[in-house]
Design a protein around this motif. Sequence first.
Motif, PDB file in Angstrom:
ATOM      1  N   ASP A  66      18.383  35.072 -44.228  1.00 54.23           N
ATOM      2  CA  ASP A  66      18.058  33.966 -43.343  1.00 54.23           C
ATOM      3  C   ASP A  66      16.946  33.147 -43.997  1.00 54.23           C
ATOM      4  N   LYS A  67      16.569  32.046 -43.356  1.00 54.74           N
ATOM      5  CA  LYS A  67      15.628  31.119 -43.998  1.00 54.74           C
ATOM      6  C   LYS A  67      14.281  31.782 -44.295  1.00 54.74           C
ATOM      7  N   GLN A  68      13.736  32.517 -43.343  1.00 55.91           N
ATOM      8  CA  GLN A  68      12.427  33.111 -43.565  1.00 55.91           C
ATOM      9  C   GLN A  68      12.479  34.167 -44.663  1.00 55.91           C
ATOM     10  N   ALA A  69      13.564  34.933 -44.720  1.00 51.33           N
ATOM     11  CA  ALA A  69      13.705  35.926 -45.798  1.00 51.33           C
ATOM     12  C   ALA A  69      13.786  35.231 -47.149  1.00 51.33           C
ATOM     13  N   PHE A  70      14.454  34.089 -47.212  1.00 50.07           N
ATOM     14  CA  PHE A  70      14.529  33.310 -48.446  1.00 50.07           C
ATOM     15  C   PHE A  70      13.140  32.837 -48.872  1.00 50.07           C
ATOM     16  N   ILE A  71      12.368  32.282 -47.928  1.00 46.74           N
ATOM     17  CA  ILE A  71      11.019  31.799 -48.248  1.00 46.74           C
ATOM     18  C   ILE A  71      10.156  32.952 -48.747  1.00 46.74           C
ATOM     19  N   GLU A  72      10.217  34.078 -48.058  1.00 45.95           N
ATOM     20  CA  GLU A  72       9.395  35.222 -48.453  1.00 45.95           C
ATOM     21  C   GLU A  72       9.783  35.734 -49.835  1.00 45.95           C
ATOM     22  N   ALA A  73      11.090  35.751 -50.126  1.00 42.19           N
ATOM     23  CA  ALA A  73      11.539  36.259 -51.422  1.00 42.19           C
ATOM     24  C   ALA A  73      11.164  35.316 -52.556  1.00 42.19           C
ATOM     25  N   ILE A  74      11.361  34.020 -52.348  1.00 39.79           N
ATOM     26  CA  ILE A  74      11.147  33.086 -53.456  1.00 39.79           C
ATOM     27  C   ILE A  74       9.664  32.905 -53.768  1.00 39.79           C
ATOM     28  N   THR A  75       8.811  33.057 -52.774  1.00 46.36           N
ATOM     29  CA  THR A  75       7.376  32.891 -53.033  1.00 46.36           C
ATOM     30  C   THR A  75       6.761  34.110 -53.704  1.00 46.36           C
ATOM     31  N   LYS A  76       7.510  35.183 -53.810  1.00 41.73           N
ATOM     32  CA  LYS A  76       7.048  36.342 -54.569  1.00 41.73           C
ATOM     33  C   LYS A  76       7.416  36.234 -56.058  1.00 41.73           C
ATOM     34  N   LEU A  77       8.224  35.230 -56.397  1.00 42.43           N
ATOM     35  CA  LEU A  77       8.643  35.022 -57.781  1.00 42.43           C
ATOM     36  C   LEU A  77       7.702  34.045 -58.474  1.00 42.43           C
ATOM     37  N   PRO A  78       7.658  34.057 -59.813  1.00 40.43           N
ATOM     38  CA  PRO A  78       6.796  33.091 -60.503  1.00 40.43           C
ATOM     39  C   PRO A  78       7.452  31.714 -60.599  1.00 40.43           C
ATOM     40  N   LEU A  79       6.624  30.699 -60.657  1.00 41.65           N
ATOM     41  CA  LEU A  79       7.098  29.361 -60.977  1.00 41.65           C
ATOM     42  C   LEU A  79       7.373  29.274 -62.475  1.00 41.65           C
ATOM     43  N   ALA A  80       8.312  28.405 -62.852  1.00 42.68           N
ATOM     44  CA  ALA A  80       8.629  28.231 -64.279  1.00 42.68           C
ATOM     45  C   ALA A  80       7.601  27.346 -64.976  1.00 42.68           C
ATOM     46  N   SER A 109      20.188  35.840 -70.585  1.00 45.26           N
ATOM     47  CA  SER A 109      19.589  34.526 -70.835  1.00 45.26           C
ATOM     48  C   SER A 109      18.238  34.679 -71.528  1.00 45.26           C
ATOM     49  N   SER A 110      17.882  33.694 -72.334  1.00 44.54           N
ATOM     50  CA  SER A 110      16.566  33.686 -72.980  1.00 44.54           C
ATOM     51  C   SER A 110      15.471  33.184 -72.049  1.00 44.54           C
ATOM     52  N   ASP A 111      15.854  32.672 -70.868  1.00 44.03           N
ATOM     53  CA  ASP A 111      14.892  32.147 -69.909  1.00 44.03           C
ATOM     54  C   ASP A 111      14.352  33.303 -69.068  1.00 44.03           C
ATOM     55  N   GLN A 112      13.166  33.762 -69.417  1.00 45.56           N
ATOM     56  CA  GLN A 112      12.629  34.967 -68.793  1.00 45.56           C
ATOM     57  C   GLN A 112      12.316  34.774 -67.314  1.00 45.56           C
ATOM     58  N   VAL A 113      11.825  33.589 -66.937  1.00 42.77           N
ATOM     59  CA  VAL A 113      11.522  33.346 -65.535  1.00 42.77           C
ATOM     60  C   VAL A 113      12.812  33.250 -64.730  1.00 42.77           C
ATOM     61  N   ALA A 114      13.783  32.494 -65.223  1.00 44.01           N
ATOM     62  CA  ALA A 114      15.040  32.310 -64.483  1.00 44.01           C
ATOM     63  C   ALA A 114      15.771  33.629 -64.269  1.00 44.01           C
ATOM     64  N   ARG A 115      15.605  34.580 -65.194  1.00 39.86           N
ATOM     65  CA  ARG A 115      16.262  35.881 -65.026  1.00 39.86           C
ATOM     66  C   ARG A 115      15.771  36.620 -63.780  1.00 39.86           C
ATOM     67  N   LEU A 116      14.596  36.277 -63.290  1.00 43.48           N
ATOM     68  CA  LEU A 116      14.037  36.930 -62.111  1.00 43.48           C
ATOM     69  C   LEU A 116      14.561  36.337 -60.811  1.00 43.48           C
ATOM     70  N   TYR A 117      15.196  35.140 -60.893  1.00 47.04           N
ATOM     71  CA  TYR A 117      15.645  34.427 -59.700  1.00 47.04           C
ATOM     72  C   TYR A 117      17.076  34.815 -59.334  1.00 47.04           C
ATOM     73  N   PRO A 118      17.426  34.697 -58.041  1.00 42.15           N
ATOM     74  CA  PRO A 118      18.809  34.970 -57.624  1.00 42.15           C
ATOM     75  C   PRO A 118      19.746  33.842 -58.025  1.00 42.15           C
ATOM     76  N   ASP A 119      21.030  34.116 -57.909  1.00 43.73           N
ATOM     77  CA  ASP A 119      22.039  33.084 -58.143  1.00 43.73           C
ATOM     78  C   ASP A 119      21.819  31.933 -57.182  1.00 43.73           C
ATOM     79  N   PHE A 120      22.144  30.706 -57.609  1.00 44.66           N
ATOM     80  CA  PHE A 120      21.782  29.529 -56.813  1.00 44.66           C
ATOM     81  C   PHE A 120      22.452  29.489 -55.456  1.00 44.66           C
ATOM     82  N   ALA A 121      23.642  30.068 -55.303  1.00 39.53           N
ATOM     83  CA  ALA A 121      24.328  30.007 -54.018  1.00 39.53           C
ATOM     84  C   ALA A 121      24.045  31.221 -53.153  1.00 39.53           C
TER      85      ALA A 121
END
Length: 420
Positions: free
Chosen positions: A188-202, A169-181
């Motif tokens: 678990d929920k806390q692991a999700f929060i910890e992982a996503i907050t280490k990624l950049p916002l678009a 994909s040409s979307d450089q930020v989205a390439r860093l994110y996991p698949d939506f499902a």
Amino acid sequence: MDKLVMATAAGGIGLNSVRSAPLPESTADEVGVSPQRLAKLDEFFAREITSKRVPGAVIAIARDGKLIHYKAYGQLDPVKGRPMRLDAIFALASMTKPMVAVAGLILMEQGRLPLRARLADYYPEFANMKVGVPQHDGSLEFQTQNVAIYIHDLYRQTSGLTYGAPADSSDQVARLYPDFAAPPLRDDKQAFIEAITKLPLAHQPGTAFEYGFSTDVLGAVVEQVSEQRLGAYLASNLWKPIEMQDATFHLSQSQRGRLAHPFPGDPLTGKPQQIELLESEPKFDGGGACAFATVGDYLRFGQMLLNGGELGGERILGPRTVRHMISNHLGPGIKNKVANVEAHRAGFGFGLGVAVRTTEGLSAVPGNPGEFTWTGAYGTQFFCDPKERLVAVVGTAAPGEIRKYYREQVQYMVYAAIIR
């Protein structure tokens, strides 16, 4: 007509049902809809199922609060050859989002979750995220988050959180994110929060509609405020009060026998496809994509919203809260990218959990300003039109790109059948 298609197309109102109809019944004629024109849906799905482009479908349509079309077509499970049934259960994917929005708005009405509350007040990890800014050389520059993410941003998808994209994909930020499902299935929920907050916002929060994990985070906030698991909160405050009998995040064994399954191969590409959620139990109640329900259940949900927050004597939201929910919240200072998610949604803005038609024309599908709608990546769809007093819900198990074709065709045929 194929015998299987013919048999299940006949499975409509008063037939093939194991429970009462989801709404009071009427004939199409009585509410200004042509039954002959509405029958085009039968012909359309007969062609599509015979051509093996979709395994099956359930369609429910109500006008003036009366059920006028409720039919099952084709197969529930194309591998096992089981016929579709009206009480088939569909993986809703992103049609989970409007229900989670209602959960949050119930708390808002109680003074427990203001739209202008800061997300970091509930999950401090969101306080100092970086924003990824693509550079001409293909690199990313990471800038400081200069404004807070508000709860309002989670509803209207302006938090800056996005969804994942393939490596090419040409979307450089989205390439860093996991698949939506993936996160609810893997973490678990806390692991999700910890992982996503280490990624950049678009984007900087509040500046652009960016479809992504905002509603999963909203669901986590609902859990924090209510001190209940999201599914339990929805069950006691929405699903049970308006009798959405099969709505759930966690299927019973008997419910699993009614799950709608896709073809093993994508009919457009021939590549293998699956709905992973059908086989894997999520580790947390993912508010963005992980609920299940029948088409009849979701028809009741849509009718409740069309009624201004009430159904069957049970009031879920106040009428003015619903009006606020189904108004456009993408103001002139916010980049509107709704049509980037669904190309036929030109002329739409976004409210609190739903897309909202703002103008005549522009869109590839007919409708009126004020229509509110959303869809699911596994093949589900709903749209409500206050001017036409109309609710329509579509269930298919079609996780490939072909699902977008059905979204448009069904809306064409439904509006074509309205004659007064």
